[in-house]
Design a protein around this motif. Structure first.
Motif, short mmCIF file in Angstrom:
data_model
loop_
_atom_site.label_atom_id
_atom_site.label_comp_id
_atom_site.label_asym_id
_atom_site.label_seq_id
_atom_site.Cartn_x
_atom_site.Cartn_y
_atom_site.Cartn_z
N HIS A 62 0.81 -1.23 0.00
CA HIS A 62 0.00 0.00 0.00
C HIS A 62 0.84 1.27 0.00
O HIS A 62 0.31 2.37 -0.11
N HIS A 118 -10.33 -7.10 3.00
CA HIS A 118 -8.97 -6.56 3.04
C HIS A 118 -8.35 -6.90 4.38
O HIS A 118 -9.01 -6.78 5.41
N ALA A 119 -7.10 -7.33 4.39
CA ALA A 119 -6.39 -7.53 5.65
C ALA A 119 -4.99 -6.93 5.53
O ALA A 119 -4.37 -6.98 4.46
N HIS A 120 -4.51 -6.32 6.63
CA HIS A 120 -3.18 -5.71 6.64
C HIS A 120 -2.20 -6.76 7.14
O HIS A 120 -2.29 -7.22 8.28
N CYS A 145 -0.64 -5.71 2.06
CA CYS A 145 -2.06 -5.97 2.27
C CYS A 145 -2.45 -7.17 1.41
O CYS A 145 -1.85 -7.41 0.35
NI NI Z 1 -3.99 -2.85 4.37
#
Ligand code: NI
Length: 138
Positions: free
Chosen positions: A63, A88-90, A96
């Motif tokens: 990102h 969405h996952a960080h 990401c």
């Molecule tokens: Ni993210």
């Protein structure tokens, strides 16, 4: 439900048994059903490449890559007719992962997924297409 009795060579039977074990199937029937569904799904996608489908698309991206997060979101808005949902996952400070559920005409879904995966900074893209008409008896 119908019972099928099939005959196969010893080698093929051993290989099938190994596949059942390796993939954690509880029984041969479920393993065989999955193989058959996979084959029928592929066949349907080949014979009717423009039929309706649902699909999942997953990819990883950075990102911090300039404008990338915004560009991916813009593309999804632009194809809101195909994009059912986005998760969405960080993963860490930079990375990401996103998983999209897509639905629509198979060619359009593939083209859109390809465009997302082709964005610079998007990696590990994978699309799983499931033809919808297989389930028309429901
Ligand atoms: Ni993210």
């Amino acid at each position: 439900m119908r019972r099928l009795t099939i005959s196969v060579d010893d080698d093929l039977a051993d290989a099938f048994e190994a596949l059942v074990q390796a993939n954690g199937y509880e029984n041969r029937s479920e393993a065989f059903r999955d193989l058959l569904r996979e084959k029928l799904g592929q066949q349907q996608l080949t014979e009717q490449p423009h039929g309706p489908c649902v699909a999942t698309l997953s990819y990883v991206y950075d990102h911090h890559e300039r404008q990338l997060a915004m560009r991916l979101a813009d593309m999804q808005h632009h194809h809101h007719d195909l994009t059912v949902s986005t998760m969405h996952a960080h993963l860490d400070h930079n990375q990401c992962i996103e998983t999209l559920i897509l639905r629509g005409e198979t060619g359009a879904v593939r083209t859109f997924a390809q465009a997302l995966m082709a964005q610079p900074g998007v990696t590990h893209g994978q699309l799983n297409v499931v033809p919808l008409t297989l389930h028309s008896h429901h």
